[in-house]
Design an enzyme around this catalytic site. Sequence first.
Site, mmCIF file in Angstrom:
data_model
loop_
_atom_site.group_PDB
_atom_site.id
_atom_site.type_symbol
_atom_site.label_atom_id
_atom_site.label_comp_id
_atom_site.label_asym_id
_atom_site.label_seq_id
_atom_site.Cartn_x
_atom_site.Cartn_y
_atom_site.Cartn_z
ATOM 1 N N ASN A 57 -4.443 -28.248 -11.814
ATOM 2 C CA ASN A 57 -3.599 -27.866 -11.612
ATOM 3 C C ASN A 57 -3.361 -29.443 -11.034
ATOM 4 O O ASN A 57 -3.312 -29.502 -10.467
ATOM 5 C CB ASN A 57 -2.547 -27.535 -11.183
ATOM 6 C CG ASN A 57 -2.799 -26.760 -9.592
ATOM 7 O OD1 ASN A 57 -3.680 -26.577 -8.815
ATOM 8 N ND2 ASN A 57 -1.859 -25.704 -8.975
ATOM 9 N N CYS A 68 -0.748 -26.857 -15.329
ATOM 10 C CA CYS A 68 -1.444 -25.409 -15.217
ATOM 11 C C CYS A 68 -2.654 -25.502 -15.142
ATOM 12 O O CYS A 68 -3.459 -26.880 -15.979
ATOM 13 C CB CYS A 68 -1.448 -24.518 -15.590
ATOM 14 S SG CYS A 68 0.345 -23.802 -14.843
ATOM 15 N N GLU A 70 -5.590 -24.569 -16.494
ATOM 16 C CA GLU A 70 -5.760 -24.065 -17.506
ATOM 17 C C GLU A 70 -5.562 -24.332 -19.285
ATOM 18 O O GLU A 70 -6.226 -24.978 -20.193
ATOM 19 C CB GLU A 70 -4.863 -22.448 -18.022
ATOM 20 C CG GLU A 70 -5.307 -21.202 -17.191
ATOM 21 C CD GLU A 70 -4.254 -21.315 -16.169
ATOM 22 O OE1 GLU A 70 -4.076 -22.072 -15.744
ATOM 23 O OE2 GLU A 70 -3.725 -20.131 -15.679
HETATM 24 N N1 THU Z 1 -1.095 -22.304 -11.579
HETATM 25 C C1 THU Z 1 -2.346 -22.346 -12.166
HETATM 26 O O1 THU Z 1 -2.723 -24.297 -12.297
HETATM 27 N N2 THU Z 1 -2.099 -21.573 -13.129
HETATM 28 C C2 THU Z 1 -2.328 -20.424 -12.818
HETATM 29 O O2 THU Z 1 -2.488 -19.332 -13.511
HETATM 30 C C3 THU Z 1 -1.145 -20.166 -11.935
HETATM 31 C C4 THU Z 1 0.728 -21.682 -11.516
HETATM 32 C C5 THU Z 1 -0.055 -23.613 -10.852
HETATM 33 C C6 THU Z 1 1.054 -24.331 -11.203
HETATM 34 C C7 THU Z 1 1.289 -24.973 -10.551
HETATM 35 O O3 THU Z 1 1.366 -26.123 -9.862
HETATM 36 C C8 THU Z 1 1.206 -23.667 -8.562
HETATM 37 O O4 THU Z 1 -0.360 -23.237 -9.571
HETATM 38 C C9 THU Z 1 2.286 -23.102 -8.779
HETATM 39 O O5 THU Z 1 2.969 -22.406 -9.735
#
Ligand code: THU
Length: 148
Positions: A57, A68, A70
């Site tokens: 992220n 994110c 992913e």
């Molecule tokens: N986040 C992800 O990168 N992937 C996930 O599956 C859930 C949330 C990140 C987004 C943000 O940077 C942090 O986690 C908090 O939500």
Amino acid sequence: MEGDRQDPAPAAPPREHLQLLLRRSREAKNCAYCPYSRFPVGAALLTASGEIFSGCNVENACYSLGVCAERTAIQKAISEGHTSFRAMAIASDMGDTFIVPCGACRQVMREFGTDWDVYLTKADGSYIVKRLEELLPLSFGPEDLKKV
Ligand code: THU
């Protein structure tokens, strides 16, 4: 109808590929740029050709611009010419809960088929696996645009 499927269901990755995929998701987590949430996430995406693209992220002072792990991994793979995916592993620091992708990421994953596996892990490395179809049932995808 069979024609609704984009690609034939890919086989589950061999055990050694899976272990590597899980490890790459944990390593990617270490690169997370998340000074605002302090919630690091890593993802590793296995392509049909056997390559792995990882992502973390990446947050921003303008909060809504954060992306994110992913989607970082998917964008890296797509931008290097890969559009067919076998599996993704996702890692976070949560000890008691399997990390799950947010709704926006599920839709972006779904763009590239509903027949691939997503490995949801806990910090201790334990995991459960879900098909994309399970994570986003009754989804809308590129095939639907051809139906009008
Ligand atoms: N986040 C992800 O990168 N992937 C996930 O599956 C859930 C949330 C990140 C987004 C943000 O940077 C942090 O986690 C908090 O939500």
